[in-house]
Motif scaffolding. Structure first.
Motif, PDB file in Angstrom:
ATOM      1  N   ILE A  53       6.838   6.006  -0.931  1.00  0.00           N
ATOM      2  CA  ILE A  53       7.079   5.413   0.389  1.00  0.00           C
ATOM      3  C   ILE A  53       5.913   4.466   0.247  1.00  0.00           C
ATOM      4  O   ILE A  53       4.698   4.936  -0.020  1.00  0.00           O
ATOM      5  CB  ILE A  53       6.820   6.337   1.407  1.00  0.00           C
ATOM      6  N   PHE A  54       5.973   3.326   0.637  1.00  0.00           N
ATOM      7  CA  PHE A  54       4.993   2.435   0.952  1.00  0.00           C
ATOM      8  C   PHE A  54       5.127   1.246   2.157  1.00  0.00           C
ATOM      9  O   PHE A  54       6.303   1.068   2.728  1.00  0.00           O
ATOM     10  CB  PHE A  54       4.979   1.709  -0.435  1.00  0.00           C
ATOM     11  N   GLY A  55       4.246   0.760   2.377  1.00  0.00           N
ATOM     12  CA  GLY A  55       4.283  -0.295   3.462  1.00  0.00           C
ATOM     13  C   GLY A  55       3.817  -1.545   2.951  1.00  0.00           C
ATOM     14  O   GLY A  55       3.175  -1.672   1.835  1.00  0.00           O
TER      15      GLY A  55
ATOM     16  N   LYS B 123      -2.427   0.441  -4.441  1.00  0.00           N
ATOM     17  CA  LYS B 123      -1.787  -0.920  -3.757  1.00  0.00           C
ATOM     18  C   LYS B 123      -1.447  -1.963  -4.756  1.00  0.00           C
ATOM     19  O   LYS B 123      -1.980  -1.870  -6.045  1.00  0.00           O
ATOM     20  CB  LYS B 123      -2.967  -1.266  -2.889  1.00  0.00           C
ATOM     21  N   GLY B 124      -0.713  -2.928  -4.361  1.00  0.00           N
ATOM     22  CA  GLY B 124      -0.623  -4.151  -5.174  1.00  0.00           C
ATOM     23  C   GLY B 124      -0.459  -5.364  -4.428  1.00  0.00           C
ATOM     24  O   GLY B 124       0.077  -5.367  -3.206  1.00  0.00           O
ATOM     25  N   SER B 125      -0.346  -6.645  -5.151  1.00  0.00           N
ATOM     26  CA  SER B 125      -0.116  -7.701  -4.450  1.00  0.00           C
ATOM     27  C   SER B 125       0.601  -8.725  -5.357  1.00  0.00           C
ATOM     28  O   SER B 125       0.636  -8.369  -6.547  1.00  0.00           O
ATOM     29  CB  SER B 125      -1.556  -8.495  -4.141  1.00  0.00           C
ATOM     30  N   GLY B 126       1.174  -9.460  -4.795  1.00  0.00           N
ATOM     31  CA  GLY B 126       2.149 -10.433  -5.540  1.00  0.00           C
ATOM     32  C   GLY B 126       2.888 -11.746  -4.727  1.00  0.00           C
ATOM     33  O   GLY B 126       2.439 -12.074  -3.559  1.00  0.00           O
TER      34      GLY B 126
ATOM     35  N   ALA C 100       5.780 -10.753   8.041  1.00  0.00           N
ATOM     36  CA  ALA C 100       6.825  -9.708   8.163  1.00  0.00           C
ATOM     37  C   ALA C 100       5.891  -8.488   7.822  1.00  0.00           C
ATOM     38  O   ALA C 100       5.062  -8.572   7.027  1.00  0.00           O
ATOM     39  CB  ALA C 100       7.920 -10.018   6.984  1.00  0.00           C
ATOM     40  N   GLU C 101       6.460  -7.344   8.191  1.00  0.00           N
ATOM     41  CA  GLU C 101       6.137  -5.903   7.906  1.00  0.00           C
ATOM     42  C   GLU C 101       7.087  -5.347   7.441  1.00  0.00           C
ATOM     43  O   GLU C 101       8.280  -5.286   8.154  1.00  0.00           O
ATOM     44  CB  GLU C 101       5.406  -5.294   9.161  1.00  0.00           C
ATOM     45  N   MET C 102       6.881  -4.484   6.440  1.00  0.00           N
ATOM     46  CA  MET C 102       8.148  -4.051   5.758  1.00  0.00           C
ATOM     47  C   MET C 102       7.715  -2.645   5.388  1.00  0.00           C
ATOM     48  O   MET C 102       6.752  -2.329   4.924  1.00  0.00           O
ATOM     49  CB  MET C 102       8.325  -4.752   4.304  1.00  0.00           C
ATOM     50  N   THR C 103       8.500  -1.661   5.241  1.00  0.00           N
ATOM     51  CA  THR C 103       8.394  -0.211   4.431  1.00  0.00           C
ATOM     52  C   THR C 103       9.482  -0.132   3.716  1.00  0.00           C
ATOM     53  O   THR C 103      10.610  -0.712   3.710  1.00  0.00           O
ATOM     54  CB  THR C 103       8.482   0.934   5.807  1.00  0.00           C
TER      55      THR C 103
ATOM     56  N   THR D   2       0.795  -1.241   0.084  1.00  0.00           N
ATOM     57  CA  THR D   2       0.086  -0.035  -0.012  1.00  0.00           C
ATOM     58  C   THR D   2       0.963   1.262   0.061  1.00  0.00           C
ATOM     59  O   THR D   2       1.786   1.209   0.702  1.00  0.00           O
ATOM     60  CB  THR D   2      -0.889   0.232   1.260  1.00  0.00           C
ATOM     61  N   LEU D   3       0.480   2.220  -0.790  1.00  0.00           N
ATOM     62  CA  LEU D   3       1.192   3.519  -0.805  1.00  0.00           C
ATOM     63  C   LEU D   3       0.953   4.213   0.263  1.00  0.00           C
ATOM     64  O   LEU D   3      -0.262   4.201   0.766  1.00  0.00           O
ATOM     65  CB  LEU D   3       0.988   4.407  -2.113  1.00  0.00           C
ATOM     66  N   LEU D   4       2.003   5.042   0.869  1.00  0.00           N
ATOM     67  CA  LEU D   4       1.697   5.581   2.056  1.00  0.00           C
ATOM     68  C   LEU D   4       1.976   6.971   1.814  1.00  0.00           C
ATOM     69  O   LEU D   4       2.261   7.541   0.538  1.00  0.00           O
ATOM     70  CB  LEU D   4       2.734   5.317   3.084  1.00  0.00           C
TER      71      LEU D   4
END
Length: 115
Positions: free
Chosen positions: A103-105, A19-22, A89-92, A11-13
């Motif tokens: 910037i994205f999360g 947003k995107g998925s893969g 995991a959580e990533m930025t 998700t863009l911040l």
């Protein structure tokens, strides 16, 4: 980061919408993955329960209907960092797209082990 195949949901911040998925593989310091329009390759390092890395994102398929987050014709360099457990995991990250940074999360969930 435990070696494995992960789902990734981005998700863009910073007030931007997108947003995107893969899917992405983390294995022995290397990252590879992709979705319907983009692929990613990179490296990462781990210390305790944190990781950091660099990823190059590039479009492999164009679409008149879709607008991928980093969908330009040129490759995009991304710096990432995050925390992890055995299953998630959580990533930025920050991507430099042209002259602007995005910037994205992201949330990652381990789908399968790799050894």
């Amino acid at each position: 980061m435990k070696n494995g195949l992960y789902s990734i949901h981005v998700t863009l911040l910073d007030g931007r919408v997108g947003k995107g998925s893969g899917v992405v593989v983390f294995r022995d310091g290397k990252i590879v993955g992709g979705d319907a329009y983009l692929f990613y390759i990179g490296t990462y390092s781990v210390k305790d329960n944190t990781f950091k890395g660099e990823v190059l994102i590039q479009r492999h398929t164009s679409s008149p209907d879709a607008n991928p987050l980093f969908g330009g014709p040129s490759a995009v360099g991304v710096g990432v960092s995050g925390t992890f457990t055995d299953t998630r995991a959580e990533m930025t990250g920050t991507a430099l797209v042209g002259k602007a940074s995005q910037i994205f999360g992201a949330t990652l969930r381990r789908l399968a082990d790799l050894d």
